[in-house]
Motif scaffolding. Structure first.
Motif, PDB file in Angstrom:
ATOM      1  N   GLY A  82       0.817  -1.208   0.000  1.00  0.00           N
ATOM      2  CA  GLY A  82       0.000   0.000   0.000  1.00  0.00           C
ATOM      3  C   GLY A  82       0.851   1.258   0.000  1.00  0.00           C
ATOM      4  O   GLY A  82       0.512   2.249  -0.661  1.00  0.00           O
ATOM      5  N   LEU A  83       1.985   1.226   0.711  1.00  0.00           N
ATOM      6  CA  LEU A  83       2.897   2.372   0.746  1.00  0.00           C
ATOM      7  C   LEU A  83       3.490   2.629  -0.643  1.00  0.00           C
ATOM      8  O   LEU A  83       3.589   3.785  -1.082  1.00  0.00           O
ATOM      9  CB  LEU A  83       4.013   2.124   1.756  1.00  0.00           C
ATOM     10  N   TYR A  99       0.910   4.246  -2.677  1.00  0.00           N
ATOM     11  CA  TYR A  99       0.754   5.652  -2.258  1.00  0.00           C
ATOM     12  C   TYR A  99       1.858   6.514  -2.867  1.00  0.00           C
ATOM     13  O   TYR A  99       1.589   7.609  -3.391  1.00  0.00           O
ATOM     14  CB  TYR A  99       0.794   5.736  -0.736  1.00  0.00           C
ATOM     15  N   VAL A 130       1.141   7.000  -6.588  1.00  0.00           N
ATOM     16  CA  VAL A 130      -0.034   7.815  -6.933  1.00  0.00           C
ATOM     17  C   VAL A 130       0.084   9.233  -6.383  1.00  0.00           C
ATOM     18  O   VAL A 130      -0.115  10.217  -7.111  1.00  0.00           O
ATOM     19  CB  VAL A 130      -1.324   7.149  -6.421  1.00  0.00           C
ATOM     20  N   ALA A 131       0.401   9.360  -5.091  1.00  0.00           N
ATOM     21  CA  ALA A 131       0.397  10.676  -4.446  1.00  0.00           C
ATOM     22  C   ALA A 131       1.681  11.459  -4.691  1.00  0.00           C
ATOM     23  O   ALA A 131       1.649  12.678  -4.821  1.00  0.00           O
ATOM     24  CB  ALA A 131       0.169  10.503  -2.941  1.00  0.00           C
ATOM     25  N   LYS A 132       2.818  10.744  -4.755  1.00  0.00           N
ATOM     26  CA  LYS A 132       4.116  11.424  -4.893  1.00  0.00           C
ATOM     27  C   LYS A 132       4.707  11.297  -6.297  1.00  0.00           C
ATOM     28  O   LYS A 132       5.759  11.884  -6.577  1.00  0.00           O
ATOM     29  CB  LYS A 132       5.113  10.852  -3.874  1.00  0.00           C
TER      30      LYS A 132
END
Length: 377
Positions: A28-29, A32, A35-37
């Motif tokens: 999941g990290l 993340y 997608v987010a960074k």
């Protein structure tokens, strides 16, 4: 009662261990960060999702009979996926900057010093209780310093398949962290005056030169390092498709459909090796630490070679471009351009940095060939 017990034992909640849950969180990290960074999203997202799938209890998706296990066997164990990725990279790469300034090949070569320094570091870890890396393991770990994911996967699948998951995640993670890791090293090793150097415009490159270049590299590979021929050969084949101008459909397929499909499967296959029983080990922690050291050393030696060229050229070469010698294409070149612009708003180094950047791709493949010839043989 027995039926209820059997039903309970078939549930994930009854079989979920802490390690599996932790590795799902790691997956999941990675998603993340993708997608987010926007950290290497094309690979971290499928790797992260593959990690989640491979840690689902009972399902066995990452096992030899599961979907991800079969993809791994077909594409990673055979070495097919990294080679197809290299073909796509070749089709996407313009070697004009390297052809215009052949001396930048030395910057790409210097940045590979991190690979061989890390090889010694991995063997040194064996003096610490709990570590037991063979020469093959150390060679596979060392290639992380080249910041080239497909090369790392190719070499690990040949020399240390049990360490593939940790090596692949380390390689792609540090590639994604190029904008964070490299600038402090670049600034620490250069002066403000050096960073402000504006380099002269590149000379125009003819179509004939572009066509002859991949053949020249391939001939040198055949004569001196045939063990690197799988990687170099596919890289140059992809580049020939791009440059000849008569097979645009094949070139576009290599640049788009083929590399995109293979990237999906490669990411999922690598993720299948992030199961708790294989990843949560002391060896993995050592690999992640060594990978960071390798990447920093590669960046530093590239910049130091750039400083040497700055001196020898009488101040005409900006030493920052040496940092692009690691083969994280084109991110490392973009970081060089950004740091150059911070020092001088009229200093555009992107095209100049692409020379050592693509040289780094060749350099990492050559380093892999050398390790494969010495250790694999």
């Amino acid at each position: 009662m027995e039926a209820a017990e059997a039903l309970w034992q078939s549930m994930g909640i009854a079989n979920m261990g802490f390690g599996q849950l932790f590795m799902m969180m790691i997956g999941g990290l990675l998603i993340y960060l993708a997608v987010a960074k926007n950290f290497e999203p094309l690979l971290l997202l499928p790797i992260g999702f593959g990690a989640i799938l491979s840690n689902i209890p009972v399902a066995g998706i990452g096992g030899p009979d599961g979907l991800l296990g079969m993809i791994y066997h077909v594409g990673i164990e055979t070495g097919v996926f990294p080679l197809l990725i290299f073909m796509g990279v070749g089709a996407l790469t313009d070697f004009s900057a390297l052809i215009a300034r052949p001396y930048t090949l030395f910057l790409g070569a210097a940045a590979q010093f991190g690979i061989f320094a890390t090889l010694l570091g991995a063997l040194t870890l064996n003096y610490i209780p709990g570590f037991d890396f063979t020469l093959a393991d150390a060679s596979a770990i060392a290639i992380i310093g080249g910041a080239d994911g497909p090369t790392a996967i190719f070499l690990a699948s040949r020399l240390a398949p049990d360490l593939l998951g940790a090596i692949a995640v380390a390689a792609y993670s540090y590639m994604a962290l190029v904008p964070i890791i490299q600038p402090p090293i670049m600034k620490a090793l250069t002066t403000e005056e050096e960073r402000q150097v504006v380099m002269s415009q590149l000379r125009p490159i003819s179509k004939l030169e572009k066509i002859l270049f991949p053949f020249s590299v391939l001939i040198l590979c055949i004569l001196f390092l045939p063990s690197a021929a799988p990687l170099i050969g596919m890289l140059m084949f992809g580049n020939i498709l791009r440059e000849v101008g008569v097979v645009d459909r094949l070139s576009l397929a290599a640049q788009n459909e083929i590399i995109n499909i293979v990237t999906i499967f490669l990411g999922l296959a690598v993720g299948s090796k992030l199961s708790a029983d294989k990843f949560l080990t002391l060896d993995t922690m050592g690999i992640l630490a060594l990978g960071a050291i390798a990447f920093c050393i590669g960046t530093a030696t590239g910049v130091l070679m750039g400083k040497l060229m700055y001196k020898l050229s009488g101040g005409k070469v900006n030493p920052l471009i040496g940092a692009a010698g690691v083969s994280a294409v084109p991110m490392a070149a973009r970081v060089v351009n950004k740091v150059g612009l911070e020092a001088n708003h009229h200093n555009f180094l992107l095209m100049h940095a692409m020379g050592p950047n693509v040289a780094g791709v060749i350099g990492s493949a050559v380093a892999a060939g050398v390790l494969l010839a010495i250790v694999g043989g």
